[in-house]
Write a protein that holds these residues in place. Structure first.
Motif, PDB file in Angstrom:
ATOM      1  N   VAL A 147       0.860  -1.184   0.000  1.00 16.33           N
ATOM      2  CA  VAL A 147       0.000   0.000   0.000  1.00 16.33           C
ATOM      3  C   VAL A 147       0.898   1.237   0.000  1.00 16.33           C
ATOM      4  O   VAL A 147       1.847   1.311   0.780  1.00 16.33           O
ATOM      5  CB  VAL A 147      -0.917   0.038   1.242  1.00 16.33           C
ATOM      6  N   PHE A 148       0.604   2.189  -0.884  1.00 15.14           N
ATOM      7  CA  PHE A 148       1.328   3.457  -0.834  1.00 15.14           C
ATOM      8  C   PHE A 148       0.331   4.614  -0.845  1.00 15.14           C
ATOM      9  O   PHE A 148      -0.818   4.475  -1.251  1.00 15.14           O
ATOM     10  CB  PHE A 148       2.323   3.587  -1.995  1.00 15.14           C
ATOM     11  N   SER A 149       0.781   5.761  -0.368  1.00 19.03           N
ATOM     12  CA  SER A 149      -0.074   6.940  -0.338  1.00 19.03           C
ATOM     13  C   SER A 149       0.762   8.183  -0.595  1.00 19.03           C
ATOM     14  O   SER A 149       1.963   8.221  -0.300  1.00 19.03           O
ATOM     15  CB  SER A 149      -0.778   7.064   1.015  1.00 19.03           C
ATOM     16  N   LEU A 150       0.131   9.193  -1.163  1.00 22.17           N
ATOM     17  CA  LEU A 150       0.791  10.465  -1.447  1.00 22.17           C
ATOM     18  C   LEU A 150       0.492  11.438  -0.314  1.00 22.17           C
ATOM     19  O   LEU A 150      -0.650  11.844  -0.124  1.00 22.17           O
ATOM     20  CB  LEU A 150       0.289  11.041  -2.769  1.00 22.17           C
ATOM     21  N   ASP A 151       1.509  11.785   0.455  1.00 22.38           N
ATOM     22  CA  ASP A 151       1.336  12.773   1.517  1.00 22.38           C
ATOM     23  C   ASP A 151       1.721  14.134   0.947  1.00 22.38           C
ATOM     24  O   ASP A 151       2.894  14.462   0.818  1.00 22.38           O
ATOM     25  CB  ASP A 151       2.216  12.426   2.717  1.00 22.38           C
ATOM     26  N   THR A 152       0.729  14.931   0.603  1.00 24.54           N
ATOM     27  CA  THR A 152       0.965  16.223  -0.035  1.00 24.54           C
ATOM     28  C   THR A 152       1.434  17.288   0.946  1.00 24.54           C
ATOM     29  O   THR A 152       1.865  18.363   0.543  1.00 24.54           O
ATOM     30  CB  THR A 152      -0.323  16.730  -0.701  1.00 24.54           C
ATOM     31  N   GLY A 153       1.319  16.990   2.236  1.00 23.35           N
ATOM     32  CA  GLY A 153       1.640  17.991   3.246  1.00 23.35           C
ATOM     33  C   GLY A 153       0.469  18.902   3.570  1.00 23.35           C
ATOM     34  O   GLY A 153       0.582  19.781   4.431  1.00 23.35           O
ATOM     35  N   ARG A 154      -0.677  18.675   2.907  1.00 28.88           N
ATOM     36  CA  ARG A 154      -1.835  19.545   3.124  1.00 28.88           C
ATOM     37  C   ARG A 154      -3.107  18.729   3.363  1.00 28.88           C
ATOM     38  O   ARG A 154      -4.214  19.193   3.079  1.00 28.88           O
ATOM     39  CB  ARG A 154      -2.022  20.491   1.935  1.00 28.88           C
ATOM     40  N   LEU A 155      -2.943  17.533   3.873  1.00 32.58           N
ATOM     41  CA  LEU A 155      -4.101  16.691   4.148  1.00 32.58           C
ATOM     42  C   LEU A 155      -4.753  17.097   5.464  1.00 32.58           C
ATOM     43  O   LEU A 155      -4.139  17.750   6.311  1.00 32.58           O
ATOM     44  CB  LEU A 155      -3.667  15.219   4.210  1.00 32.58           C
ATOM     45  N   ASN A 156      -5.997  16.683   5.633  1.00 34.52           N
ATOM     46  CA  ASN A 156      -6.711  16.950   6.871  1.00 34.52           C
ATOM     47  C   ASN A 156      -6.127  16.107   8.006  1.00 34.52           C
ATOM     48  O   ASN A 156      -5.665  14.983   7.783  1.00 34.52           O
ATOM     49  CB  ASN A 156      -8.198  16.592   6.719  1.00 34.52           C
ATOM     50  N   PRO A 157      -6.165  16.611   9.242  1.00 35.23           N
ATOM     51  CA  PRO A 157      -5.712  15.799  10.379  1.00 35.23           C
ATOM     52  C   PRO A 157      -6.464  14.470  10.474  1.00 35.23           C
ATOM     53  O   PRO A 157      -5.891  13.452  10.859  1.00 35.23           O
ATOM     54  CB  PRO A 157      -6.021  16.698  11.587  1.00 35.23           C
ATOM     55  N   GLU A 158      -7.741  14.489  10.124  1.00 38.28           N
ATOM     56  CA  GLU A 158      -8.538  13.254  10.171  1.00 38.28           C
ATOM     57  C   GLU A 158      -7.990  12.193   9.214  1.00 38.28           C
ATOM     58  O   GLU A 158      -8.081  10.995   9.484  1.00 38.28           O
ATOM     59  CB  GLU A 158      -9.993  13.566   9.818  1.00 38.28           C
ATOM     60  N   THR A 159      -7.415  12.632   8.090  1.00 33.38           N
ATOM     61  CA  THR A 159      -6.848  11.692   7.125  1.00 33.38           C
ATOM     62  C   THR A 159      -5.602  11.018   7.692  1.00 33.38           C
ATOM     63  O   THR A 159      -5.410   9.803   7.543  1.00 33.38           O
ATOM     64  CB  THR A 159      -6.515  12.415   5.808  1.00 33.38           C
ATOM     65  N   TYR A 160      -4.758  11.800   8.366  1.00 37.89           N
ATOM     66  CA  TYR A 160      -3.561  11.209   8.974  1.00 37.89           C
ATOM     67  C   TYR A 160      -3.937  10.212  10.070  1.00 37.89           C
ATOM     68  O   TYR A 160      -3.290   9.172  10.221  1.00 37.89           O
ATOM     69  CB  TYR A 160      -2.673  12.309   9.552  1.00 37.89           C
ATOM     70  N   ARG A 161      -4.984  10.522  10.834  1.00 38.36           N
ATOM     71  CA  ARG A 161      -5.414   9.578  11.867  1.00 38.36           C
ATOM     72  C   ARG A 161      -5.937   8.283  11.253  1.00 38.36           C
ATOM     73  O   ARG A 161      -5.745   7.198  11.813  1.00 38.36           O
ATOM     74  CB  ARG A 161      -6.473  10.237  12.758  1.00 38.36           C
ATOM     75  N   LEU A 162      -6.591   8.405  10.083  1.00 37.99           N
ATOM     76  CA  LEU A 162      -7.054   7.195   9.403  1.00 37.99           C
ATOM     77  C   LEU A 162      -5.866   6.354   8.937  1.00 37.99           C
ATOM     78  O   LEU A 162      -5.889   5.119   9.054  1.00 37.99           O
ATOM     79  CB  LEU A 162      -7.933   7.557   8.209  1.00 37.99           C
ATOM     80  N   PHE A 163      -4.833   6.989   8.410  1.00 36.87           N
ATOM     81  CA  PHE A 163      -3.635   6.247   7.996  1.00 36.87           C
ATOM     82  C   PHE A 163      -3.117   5.385   9.151  1.00 36.87           C
ATOM     83  O   PHE A 163      -2.808   4.204   8.975  1.00 36.87           O
ATOM     84  CB  PHE A 163      -2.533   7.219   7.561  1.00 36.87           C
ATOM     85  N   ASP A 164      -3.028   5.993  10.322  1.00 40.17           N
ATOM     86  CA  ASP A 164      -2.513   5.271  11.484  1.00 40.17           C
ATOM     87  C   ASP A 164      -3.428   4.113  11.867  1.00 40.17           C
ATOM     88  O   ASP A 164      -2.960   3.007  12.177  1.00 40.17           O
ATOM     89  CB  ASP A 164      -2.373   6.246  12.657  1.00 40.17           C
ATOM     90  N   ALA A 165      -4.741   4.359  11.828  1.00 46.07           N
ATOM     91  CA  ALA A 165      -5.692   3.301  12.184  1.00 46.07           C
ATOM     92  C   ALA A 165      -5.624   2.139  11.194  1.00 46.07           C
ATOM     93  O   ALA A 165      -5.717   0.963  11.592  1.00 46.07           O
ATOM     94  CB  ALA A 165      -7.112   3.874  12.221  1.00 46.07           C
ATOM     95  N   VAL A 166      -5.446   2.436   9.914  1.00 43.92           N
ATOM     96  CA  VAL A 166      -5.375   1.389   8.897  1.00 43.92           C
ATOM     97  C   VAL A 166      -4.115   0.549   9.084  1.00 43.92           C
ATOM     98  O   VAL A 166      -4.135  -0.685   8.981  1.00 43.92           O
ATOM     99  CB  VAL A 166      -5.417   2.014   7.485  1.00 43.92           C
ATOM    100  N   GLU A 167      -2.995   1.207   9.364  1.00 41.29           N
ATOM    101  CA  GLU A 167      -1.754   0.452   9.583  1.00 41.29           C
ATOM    102  C   GLU A 167      -1.892  -0.517  10.757  1.00 41.29           C
ATOM    103  O   GLU A 167      -1.437  -1.664  10.688  1.00 41.29           O
ATOM    104  CB  GLU A 167      -0.597   1.421   9.840  1.00 41.29           C
ATOM    105  N   LYS A 168      -2.527  -0.059  11.828  1.00 42.03           N
ATOM    106  CA  LYS A 168      -2.688  -0.916  12.997  1.00 42.03           C
ATOM    107  C   LYS A 168      -3.702  -2.020  12.745  1.00 42.03           C
ATOM    108  O   LYS A 168      -3.521  -3.156  13.214  1.00 42.03           O
ATOM    109  CB  LYS A 168      -3.120  -0.064  14.187  1.00 42.03           C
ATOM    110  N   ARG A 169      -4.756  -1.722  12.027  1.00 39.52           N
ATOM    111  CA  ARG A 169      -5.799  -2.716  11.755  1.00 39.52           C
ATOM    112  C   ARG A 169      -5.252  -3.884  10.936  1.00 39.52           C
ATOM    113  O   ARG A 169      -5.529  -5.057  11.221  1.00 39.52           O
ATOM    114  CB  ARG A 169      -6.961  -2.044  11.020  1.00 39.52           C
TER     115      ARG A 169
END
Length: 473
Positions: A147-169
């Motif tokens: 899985v890869f994702s583009l971190d543009t540096g301008r994403l919503n905080p909620e999006t970063y929290r989802l990234f973390d939740a997906v990695e742990k899940r």
């Protein structure tokens, strides 16, 4: 007869001892093994598991997403002394036929086929929205996946929290790709943080998304996206479940070197959400706040009831250009003209014959000279409401009834209602002098001001438009 091999000199023995000592030192490394075939010793580098891969038992060699060229110029001169092995030419896959064969397949079947064919040379593009369904499908196949994702540096905080939740899940590590810092710095210092509101999103997306994606795909032979046909009727209505990528290049380079898989192409958005709820997977909390299609924070907003999901993206631009560049191969030629980066096609340039709209005696049709005179007046006898439109634009067509009704309501009230066709040859003038951003643009010209006021809302019903006029008349 027994043959004995003896050393004829002490130097030879010393050399042999030195060689043995050398390989013994290498063999003591924690991650290197030495095997011997006859008199030839071979070094074998062992590989640990990669966190980005879901590999429970078997070992896989994984190329980085931004893989460099495998060529080593230092060994090229030796090529003349090496006998090249026979290479069996690989038969080319007919992906068009494969797409037809999989047209009625489930997303799980399509995902399984993609992972089976490409192994560690394929990766899922995860945006932080409902693409989490792709990860769930990949997990259900039981195969390794990336899985890869583009971190543009301008994403919503909620999006970063989802990234973390997906990695742990799923017990994975998402492979993040970042924009070039020097390019971002140059853009921001030259044009500011929000230049895309003035001159379009393409430049910013090219630096923050398209170029990092290009680097990522150069390390792959295939990628998996969450595109659906119902996401954007103007640009995605014909996407197949698998295709040769029409824009980007893969690991081998050149046209046709990358394959693009769209497992949920034929799935309705409601069905995707039913699947996510059933599987109880983590989702972006912005969805519960009215966000449907989620991108960067400055360029994404909730959609209103009845609006299409893509209307929440780059809302200030032409509705026909709702692609950031990641899937620009979806932008098709129409009437023999190539669609450009701003979403203008043959119709936008006025070359296509389209029936006019807003045809009523209560709406005055303004010519170029008429709109120029109206804009120059500093002391008008009566205020004007004018729509800048293109008759082919479906959003202009959708508001035709309400605008005509508004004109009837304002008849005799002292407010003139007009229209100005601002596509084709008139578009550059409308953009530079009248502030045209997208179709339709509605302007109010007050009695005692030379500067028109732009209607800021996407609510184009009669009551909303009338409230705007009454607040300014």
């Amino acid at each position: 007869m027994a043959l004995a091999v003896t050393s004829s000199s002490a130097a030879a023995a010393a050399a042999a001892a030195k060689s043995t000592s050398f390989f013994s030192r290498i063999g003591s490394s924690s991650d290197t093994k030495v095997s011997q075939i006859g008199s030839l010793r071979i070094l074998e580098k062992t590989h640990g598991s990669n966190g980005a891969l879901n590999l429970p038992q078997r070992r896989y060699l994984v190329r980085p997403l931004n893989a460099k060229s495998k060529r080593n110029d230092s060994i090229v001169p030796l090529a003349a002394t090496i006998v090249a092995p026979e290479v069996t030419e690989k038969e080319e896959e007919d992906f068009e036929q494969l797409a037809k064969n999989l047209e009625n397949a489930s997303p799980l079947e399509i995902m399984d086929k993609a992972l089976e064919k490409f192994g560690s040379d394929i990766a899922i593009a995860f945006s932080g929205a409902e693409d989490v369904a792709l990860i769930e499908y990949a997990h259900l196949t039981g195969r390794p996946y990336r899985v890869f994702s583009l971190d543009t540096g301008r994403l919503n905080p909620e999006t970063y929290r989802l990234f973390d939740a997906v990695e742990k899940r799923y017990g994975i590590r998402i492979e993040y790709m970042f924009p070039d810092a020097v390019e971002v710095q140059g853009l921001v210092r030259t044009k500011g943080l929000f230049s895309f509101y003035e001159d379009g999103h393409q430049e910013c997306c090219r630096i923050r998304k398209v170029r990092p994606l290009r680097r990522a795909l150069k390390g792959l032979r295939a990628w998996i996206t969450g595109q659906r046909k119902d996401q954007s009727p103007g640009t995605r209505s014909e996407i197949p479940v698998v295709q040769v990528d029409p824009v980007f290049e893969g690991l081998d380079g050149g046209a046709g070197s990358l394959v693009k898989w769209n497992p949920v192409a034929n799935v309705n958005g409601n069905d995707v959400w039913n699947f996510l709820r059933t599987m109880d997977v983590p989702v972006n909390s912005l969805h519960s706040q009215g966000y449907v299609s989620i991108g960067c924070e400055p360029c994404t907003r909730p959609v209103l009831p009845g609006q299409h999901e893509r209307e929440g993206r780059w809302w200030w631009e032409d509705a026909k250009a709702k692609e950031c560049g990641l899937h620009k191969g979806n932008l098709k030629q129409e009437d023999g003209a190539q669609t450009n980066g701003n979403g203008n096609d043959a119709q936008a340039n006025g070359s296509a014959a389209v029936a006019d709209i807003f045809n009523t005696q209560n709406v005055v049709s303004l010519s170029r000279a008429g709109i120029e005179n109206l804009a120059k007046l500093e002391d008008r006898k009566e205020p004007w409401l004018v729509v800048l439109y293109a008759p082919w634009c479906r959003f202009c067509q959708a508001m035709e009834e309400s605008y005509v009704d508004l004109a009837e309501n304002l008849a005799g009230s002292g407010v003139k209602v007009g229209k100005f066709r601002a596509d084709g040859d008139e578009k550059e003038y409308a953009k530079s002098e009248l502030g045209l951003g997208s179709f339709p643009t509605i302007l109010f010209f007050p009695k005692h001001s030379s500067r028109p006021i732009k209607y800021p809302s996407e609510k184009r019903d009669v009551d909303s438009l009338l409230a705007f006029v009454n607040a300014l008349r």
